[in-house]
Write a protein that holds these residues in place. Structure first.
Motif, short mmCIF file in Angstrom:
data_model
loop_
_atom_site.label_atom_id
_atom_site.label_comp_id
_atom_site.label_asym_id
_atom_site.label_seq_id
_atom_site.Cartn_x
_atom_site.Cartn_y
_atom_site.Cartn_z
N VAL A 154 -3.90 0.07 14.86
CA VAL A 154 -2.79 -0.69 14.44
C VAL A 154 -2.69 -0.80 12.92
N GLU A 155 -3.33 0.07 12.32
CA GLU A 155 -3.07 0.10 10.69
C GLU A 155 -2.05 1.14 10.18
N LEU A 156 -1.00 0.83 9.91
CA LEU A 156 -0.37 1.63 9.05
C LEU A 156 -0.60 1.58 7.66
N ILE A 157 -1.05 2.85 7.02
CA ILE A 157 -1.48 3.19 5.53
C ILE A 157 -0.45 3.62 4.87
N GLY A 158 -0.36 3.38 3.91
CA GLY A 158 0.32 3.83 2.80
C GLY A 158 1.21 2.75 1.89
N ASN A 159 1.53 2.82 0.60
CA ASN A 159 2.26 2.13 0.01
C ASN A 159 3.60 2.51 -0.60
N SER A 160 3.85 3.70 -0.17
CA SER A 160 4.79 4.44 -0.91
C SER A 160 6.42 3.55 -0.25
N PRO A 161 7.32 3.73 -1.36
CA PRO A 161 8.64 2.93 -1.08
C PRO A 161 9.33 3.26 0.46
N ALA A 162 8.98 4.46 0.84
CA ALA A 162 9.34 4.49 2.63
C ALA A 162 8.74 3.65 3.37
N MET A 163 7.31 3.65 3.07
CA MET A 163 6.62 2.76 4.11
C MET A 163 6.84 1.26 3.72
N GLN A 164 7.08 0.91 2.61
CA GLN A 164 7.40 -0.45 2.24
C GLN A 164 8.63 -1.01 3.09
N ARG A 165 9.44 -0.19 3.09
CA ARG A 165 10.68 -0.45 3.87
C ARG A 165 10.45 -0.53 5.57
N VAL A 166 9.57 0.36 5.92
CA VAL A 166 9.00 0.13 7.27
C VAL A 166 8.52 -1.19 7.41
N TYR A 167 7.38 -1.47 6.63
CA TYR A 167 6.61 -2.68 6.86
C TYR A 167 7.54 -4.11 6.74
N GLN A 168 8.81 -3.91 5.95
CA GLN A 168 9.77 -5.04 5.91
C GLN A 168 10.35 -5.34 7.05
N THR A 169 10.92 -4.01 7.74
CA THR A 169 11.49 -4.06 8.98
C THR A 169 10.72 -4.74 10.13
N LEU A 170 9.44 -4.14 10.22
CA LEU A 170 8.65 -4.71 11.13
C LEU A 170 8.13 -6.30 11.29
N GLU A 171 8.23 -6.57 10.00
CA GLU A 171 7.68 -8.19 9.72
C GLU A 171 8.93 -8.73 10.26
N LYS A 172 10.19 -8.25 9.98
CA LYS A 172 11.57 -9.08 10.35
C LYS A 172 11.66 -9.02 11.73
N VAL A 173 11.44 -7.92 12.38
CA VAL A 173 12.05 -7.85 13.97
C VAL A 173 10.55 -8.50 14.76
N ALA A 174 9.53 -8.42 14.21
CA ALA A 174 8.18 -8.76 15.09
C ALA A 174 8.47 -10.19 15.93
N ALA A 175 8.69 -11.29 15.14
CA ALA A 175 9.03 -12.54 15.68
C ALA A 175 10.25 -12.73 16.73
N THR A 176 11.02 -11.57 16.83
CA THR A 176 12.22 -11.93 17.90
C THR A 176 11.67 -11.07 19.17
N ASP A 177 12.35 -11.03 20.29
CA ASP A 177 12.25 -10.09 21.50
C ASP A 177 13.30 -8.87 21.32
N ALA A 178 13.82 -8.58 20.13
CA ALA A 178 14.72 -7.47 20.44
C ALA A 178 14.03 -6.17 20.63
N ASN A 179 14.94 -5.31 21.49
CA ASN A 179 14.23 -4.11 21.47
C ASN A 179 14.49 -3.05 20.32
N VAL A 180 13.41 -2.49 20.22
CA VAL A 180 13.14 -1.57 19.08
C VAL A 180 12.96 -0.19 19.50
N LEU A 181 13.79 0.76 18.75
CA LEU A 181 13.63 2.09 18.98
C LEU A 181 12.98 2.72 17.52
#
Length: 458
Positions: A154-181
């Protein structure tokens, strides 16, 4: 006669009732305690656990309203919501019985009781408590097991700008029950991202159920996802829950969703819209409560234009969309990923003190990684296996990068060695250096493939 292992507490303000109850029930149950003062009940429950509480409903002299008993029942359930309580009163009022049951009592007996009736009621109550404890234990074990399994990968590794955007999206959507693709090339870590999303969600203590739709055949699709009942088909020898039901309460991860045929897409859409499934061979739908995460490496939007993927299903599964970047677009993450895999495989293969020196890192950084993180992982595993103790050399790092449209020619002397070398090269190129997939195609073990790579200097 052996006694049933059950701890019983009798609460009544009449000493003769307590004595009669203790003498009779002690013959059948392992532990029977009595208490004449109902005010001590909350403290008793905190000090010592009881399986069943036999509780009188009237304590004040001349009282017939049973209000005191109902209030005590509520206090007991506040201390222990899983408590099994049997109410007793000298006034066989059905309305009071119904009121007590609605508040959470398990059953109701009338004084003076018949011994057979009391015994049957207490046995049932003890068995109910035993079942409740088993369910709680199973749920606790399942939560602990889920936590252990969800920690794996469950560890996504990397601090590149592209991965930072992924982390931000994951954190925002995690607390919801929204379907994710989750979209991305093979090997970019789509399942890792899905597991991380689950771990960050409100369903983290529940199960995460992955399904590789690319490996589910048309004929088994409904049985695998929706379950079946006994006798639904030749091999259906017992009822079996499908992945939707197993995942209920948790997260269902549908990988390779782009591989589904249009008929199967329609069946999946129906289940997602109705939030219920009907097992094969049954006509009774069953409700399910899942958080859906889907993934694919296929161009779903192009497939919609071509009529190969349902637009309504695409809208249903991608309330939020996450694009995982390929490794070639975040090369600054190669070093931390390589170091992570190096540490892991050094421990696995008992080769401590291996370090990622400058020359090895330059070789890794100069490669385009068509197989992405998965290829890097397999590359580092092979490098550790092939390395000498305490030293990792560039020659230990095998990179199988074909040029555009490259193929392996068989225009060489057809010796057994050349044919073997060619087949190994073809398998490695086809699977972008993925040792597991290449070895499966060749019909040999990973270790045997490593030996052949070394033998032919690949």
């Amino acid at each position: 006669m052996s006694k049933m292992n059950c701890r019983i507490l009798i609460v009544d303000d009449q000493e003769d009732i307590l004595t009669a109850g203790r003498i009779f029930l002690k013959q059948h149950f392992s532990h029977v305690r009595t208490e004449i003062n109902p005010q001590k009940l909350p403290d008793l429950l905190l000090k010592e656990p009881y399986d069943v509480i036999l509780l009188d409903m009237n304590y004040t002299a001349g009282a017939t309203s049973s209000r005191e008993g109902l209030e005590l029942l509520q206090k007991i359930l506040e201390v222990d919501p899983q408590a099994v309580v049997v109410m007793m009163t000298a006034y066989g009022d059905i309305d009071l019985a119904v009121q007590a049951l609605k508040l959470g009592a398990m059953d109701f007996v009338v004084k003076p009781w018949h011994n057979e009736k009391l015994l049957a009621t207490m046995i049932s109550a003890c068995k109910l408590k035993e079942s409740t404890n088993e369910v709680q234990n199973l749920r606790s074990k399942q939560q602990q097991l889920s936590q252990v399994l969800n920690q794996a990968g469950v560890e996504l590794i990397g601090n590149s700008p592209a991965m930072q955007r992924v982390y931000q999206t994951l954190e925002k959507v995690a607390a919801t029950d929204a379907n994710v693709l989750i979209l991305g090339e093979n090997g970019t870590g789509k399942e890792v991202a899905a597991r991380l999303l689950h771990r960050l969600s409100l369903r983290a203590k529940e199960v995460f159920i992955p399904v590789d739709l690319g490996a589910v055949t048309e004929t088994l699709f409904e049985s695998e996802l929706f379950g079946h009942v006994k006798g639904a088909f030749t091999d259906a020898k017992e009822d079996r829950a499908g992945r939707f039901e197993v995942a209920s309460g948790g997260t269902l991860f549908l990988d390779e969703i782009g591989n589904l045929s249009l008929p199967l897409q329609a069946k999946l859409l129906t289940a997602l819209q109705s939030r219920q499934v009907t097992p094969v061979g049954s006509n009774r739908p069953r409700p399910v409560n899942i958080r859906l995460v889907s993934a694919t490496n296929m161009p779903l939007y192009e497939m919609v234009k071509q009529g190969r993927f349902r637009q309504d299903l695409l809208y249903r599964i991608n309330t939020v969309e996450i694009q995982l970047p390929p490794l070639r677009e975040r090369k600054e993450d190669i070093q931390p990923l390589a170091e992570h895999f190096l540490a892991s495989f050094s421990k696995k293969y008992q080769k401590p003190n291996l370090k990622l020196d400058k020359q090895v890192l330059q070789k890794l950084m100069g490669y385009s990684w068509p197989g992405n993180i998965r290829e890097l992982e397999h590359t580092m595993e092979r490098a550790v296996i092939m390395s000498e103790p305490g030293k990792l050399l560039p020659s230990d790092v095998y990179l199988a990068e074909p040029s555009a449209g490259a193929s392996v020619s068989l225009d060489v002397e057809p010796t057994l060695g050349n044919v073997e070398k060619t087949l190994v090269q073809q398998a490695l190129l086809k699977h972008n250096g993925n040792i597991t997939h290449a070895s499966k195609e060749l019909g040999i073990t990973r270790t045997a493939l490593y030996r052949r790579i070394e033998k032919h200097g690949l």
